[in-house]
Design an enzyme around this catalytic site. Structure first.
Site, short mmCIF file in Angstrom:
data_model
loop_
_atom_site.label_atom_id
_atom_site.label_comp_id
_atom_site.label_asym_id
_atom_site.label_seq_id
_atom_site.Cartn_x
_atom_site.Cartn_y
_atom_site.Cartn_z
N CYS A 2 -6.51 -60.77 -104.37
CA CYS A 2 -5.96 -59.67 -103.59
C CYS A 2 -5.67 -58.48 -104.50
CB CYS A 2 -4.67 -60.11 -102.88
SG CYS A 2 -4.85 -61.63 -101.91
N LEU A 54 -7.65 -60.65 -99.77
CA LEU A 54 -8.93 -61.34 -99.68
C LEU A 54 -8.59 -62.79 -99.41
CD1 LEU A 54 -12.03 -61.43 -100.00
CD2 LEU A 54 -11.67 -61.82 -102.44
N ILE A 56 -8.48 -66.52 -99.23
CA ILE A 56 -9.12 -67.64 -99.92
C ILE A 56 -8.47 -68.95 -99.48
CG2 ILE A 56 -9.66 -68.65 -102.17
CD1 ILE A 56 -11.09 -66.01 -101.71
N LEU A 57 -7.14 -69.01 -99.52
CA LEU A 57 -6.38 -70.17 -99.06
C LEU A 57 -5.52 -69.76 -97.88
CD1 LEU A 57 -5.16 -71.69 -102.45
CD2 LEU A 57 -6.93 -72.62 -100.95
N ASN A 79 -1.19 -61.61 -106.29
CA ASN A 79 -2.64 -61.53 -106.47
C ASN A 79 -3.06 -62.70 -107.35
OD1 ASN A 79 -5.31 -60.85 -107.13
ND2 ASN A 79 -4.69 -59.37 -108.68
N GLY A 80 -3.91 -63.58 -106.86
CA GLY A 80 -4.41 -64.65 -107.70
C GLY A 80 -4.40 -65.98 -106.99
N GLU A 81 -4.43 -67.04 -107.80
CA GLU A 81 -4.44 -68.41 -107.28
C GLU A 81 -3.57 -69.29 -108.18
OE1 GLU A 81 -5.88 -69.00 -104.51
OE2 GLU A 81 -7.29 -67.33 -104.32
N ILE A 309 -29.14 -63.46 -112.64
CA ILE A 309 -30.05 -62.33 -112.56
C ILE A 309 -30.91 -62.31 -113.81
CG2 ILE A 309 -28.55 -60.93 -111.10
CD1 ILE A 309 -27.83 -59.31 -113.59
N GLY A 383 -18.28 -69.07 -116.81
CA GLY A 383 -18.11 -69.76 -118.09
C GLY A 383 -17.46 -68.91 -119.15
#
Length: 654
Positions: A2, A54, A56-57, A79-81, A309, A383
């Site tokens: 977010c 945004l 997500i959960l 903002n985050g997880e 890409i 990664g």
């Protein structure tokens, strides 16, 4: 993932409707960070919070922000997880039951608030495994707290603007949101510009604007109307983790270390696969991303969606290697071969995406792969950080070897020799030695010998390996370029870290993890991904993985000339060695060629001497000299020029 923004007025405010409207305008500037929902909250205490979501959960309205704690004391934008928030909920079961209200939804934001109410803010954050930035208002104490995750995955800017009763403390995920406030002054900080010219990014706590700062990773900040000077405390320190890890190294066998690392990475990857929306991964075919994808696929009942890409230019294409790894693992792979025009079309978007000048040219392919992934998923794992944790960059070994040679000579002797070499300018050395160059040993018949001698003087004058590292990663000497600026001290220059017990290579890894990783790599990925409303997650930055990596002896990271040895051992359990063993390739684009070709007119306009003089930030002479040498093919100054170009392009749109 977010975006958040808000303000704390210097005095109490009663204009609630006006404050809410302003918050809405500020949040609208970062809509790409949260296109699914928006919310604002303000009260008469002069505090205002706004959020873009945004989802997500917990995609339901129960995840809406700003969110209040069950008892009403705390109001948060987040903002985050928090990947372990279900474990934290289990710890909180008794406390939540006692308040008689129970859980309203299943978002990690609600979990945080319950933790704050039960244990306090710091104690809750210390329990969290995740990436985050948040602002929480304590209605009882009338104190605002800002927090940022341990490694700096999520951004958070802050600072006072205005004076006296008109002063306002602004904070938010991106500078563009702060700029939407009428009291934002937008004064460019020439000292921060010096840092940009050295690094091609601006290290925390500085920002391109005067009196606006980045909250350092692993820190909490508190501020109030009564106490306007922000107080910052670290709740976690990578420098301490590095020192403690070296002091108490892992004592098991190489096989046991590999088992332990695989278990930790598998746990981190598994937790980061938690989402209520489609999820995938970036795959370059290198060691780091291949390890993440292999561990994802090992825990998934269906093919993992992977994205890469490719470029048709020689030396820049990893897509074929990514495809081979994807086929072996059985992922649902999507690749896109990018034309030069597609990549060039990204460049006009960069100033708006990054909101302060940022000049790592791999920002272009990072945006393109994010754009590709967003067509199918909302979350993508990467990664990133494998190099910093497992000694993957070649500069670690190179600078360690240089320091081993230099350190044998007493500093006084080296210093006098360096002074002698610097007594003549590079051009003078070139003129003096030019006639005898054909008579010199082959190893000394170098082009641009005068510059090489001055570089050698810098090596000889080094007091510690940090100095060699700074020299190797520096672009410009800001004192020769930026008008009216004075380069601030950093842990790389002027304020060296103790880092007791670390050998030269370990010091370089620690410095990278403290500066280059959060302020270049993670900025690049966050802004590129959020520019297309994609959440990017980094399993290597689970702090349990970071802490374990620092306990590993260097012999398990570099062995028989191979970097990332132990990480390779984990990967070889899932992917054949033959698919991975090849020279390391950076994630870049051929900017050097483009500046002589399709970007030449664009660059020539931005580097025009009269324009540089009119803008008044740079001495045009060294820039014009390097530009002429680059265009003619005499030299490759792409990194120096890209930094100036990104600032000039940003300045033109700011």
């Amino acid at each position: 993932m977010c975006g958040l923004v808000g303000f704390l007025e210097g005095v109490r405010s009663s204009g609630m409707d006006e404050a809410s409207a302003l918050l809405g305008r500020m949040a609208a500037t970062i809509v790409s960070r949260g296109p699914d929902d928006a919310g604002v909250w303000a009260d008469g205490a002069g505090i205002g919070l706004a959020h873009r979501r945004l989802s997500i959960l917990d995609l339901s309205p129960a995840g809406h922000q700003p969110m209040a704690s069950a008892g009403g004391r705390y109001m948060i934008v987040f903002n985050g997880e928090i990947y372990n928030h279900l474990d934290i909920r289990r710890e909180l079961a008794a406390a939540v039951a006692a308040d008689g209200q129970g859980w309203r939804g299943h978002s990690d934001t609600e979990t945080l608030l319950a933790g704050f109410a039960a244990w306090g803010i710091r104690a809750t954050v210390e329990r969290c495994i995740g990436m985050f930035a948040f602002a929480v208002w304590d209605r009882q104490e009338q104190v605002l707290t800002l927090g940022r995750d341990r490694l700096g995955e999520k951004p958070l800017y802050y600072g006072w603007q205005g004076r006296g009763d008109a002063a306002c403390f602004l904070f938010g995920s991106e500078l563009k949101a702060l700029k939407a406030h009428p009291r934002f002054s937008a004064d460019i900080d020439r000292d921060a510009l010096c840092l940009l010219m050295r690094h091609n990014y601006i290290p925390a706590p500085h920002s391109i604007y005067r009196d606006i700062f980045k909250l350092p990773a692993g820190c909490l900040l508190t501020v109030s109307q009564r106490r306007r000077e922000p107080r910052i405390e670290a709740y976690w320190s990578l420098a301490d983790v590095a020192v403690d890890g070296v002091r108490a190294p892992f004592s098991g066998s190489a096989e046991q270390a590999t088992d332990a690392l695989e278990d930790l990475l598998k746990s981190a990857v598994g937790q980061q696969m938690m989402a209520d929306v489609p999820l995938g991964a970036f795959l370059s075919g290198g060691i780091d991303s291949s390890t993440v994808v292999a561990l994802m696929q090992a825990q998934s009942s269906r093919p993992v969606k992977t994205f890469s890409i490719g470029f048709h230019e020689d030396g820049y294409n990893e897509a074929e290697h990514a495809l081979a790894v994807a086929r072996h693992l059985g992922t649902d792979h999507t690749e896109l071969y990018v034309t030069p025009q597609q990549a060039l079309d990204v460049i006009p978007r960069l100033p708006g995406l990054y909101c302060e000048p940022f000049a790592d040219s791999s920002q272009i392919p990072t945006f393109l792969v994010s754009q590709l992934a967003r067509q199918q998923v909302t979350v993508s794992l990467s990664g990133d950080a494998g190099d910093e944790l497992f000694a993957g960059y070649g500069r670690y070994a190179r600078n360690s070897r240089r320091w081993a040679r230099v350190a044998r000579v007493p500093y006084g002797v080296r210093s006098m020799t360096a002074a002698g070499l610097r007594a003549l300018s590079p051009d003078t050395w070139q003129a003096v030695l030019g006639p005898v160059r054909p008579l010199m040993p082959r190893s000394l018949r170098k082009a641009h010998l005068g510059e090489k001698l001055h570089q050698g003087a810098g090596t000889l004058a080094a007091r510690r390996v940090d100095d060699l590292y700074l020299e190797s990663i520096s672009r410009w000497n800001p004192a020769d370029l930026v008008l009216g600026g004075r380069e601030p001290s950093t842990c790389l220059r002027g304020q060296p870290l103790a880092l007791e017990g670390l050998d030269p290579m370990q010091r370089l890894m620690a410095l990278d993890a403290l500066v280059y990783l959060p302020d270049d790599i993670l900025v690049k990925v966050d802004r590129a991904a959020m520019g297309v409303s994609l959440e990017s997650r980094v399993p290597f930055l689970d702090h349990r993985v970071v802490e374990f990596a620092w306990r590993l002896p260097q012999s398990l990271k570099v062995r028989d000339g191979a970097a990332k040895w132990i990480l390779r051992q984990v990967l070889y359990r899932h992917v054949p060695r033959a698919l991975i063993e090849r020279p390391k390739m950076g994630f870049g684009v051929p900017v050097d060629r483009w500046l002589r070709g399709p970007l030449r007119d664009w660059a020539d306009s931005l580097l025009d001497e009269s324009r540089l003089r009119r803008d008044g930030f740079f001495d045009p002479a060294p820039i014009r000299r390097k530009w002429a040498e680059h265009v003619s093919g005499q030299r490759n100054w792409q990194y120096h020029l890209w930094g100036v170009l990104m600032f000039q392009a940003w300045l033109g749109e700011s």
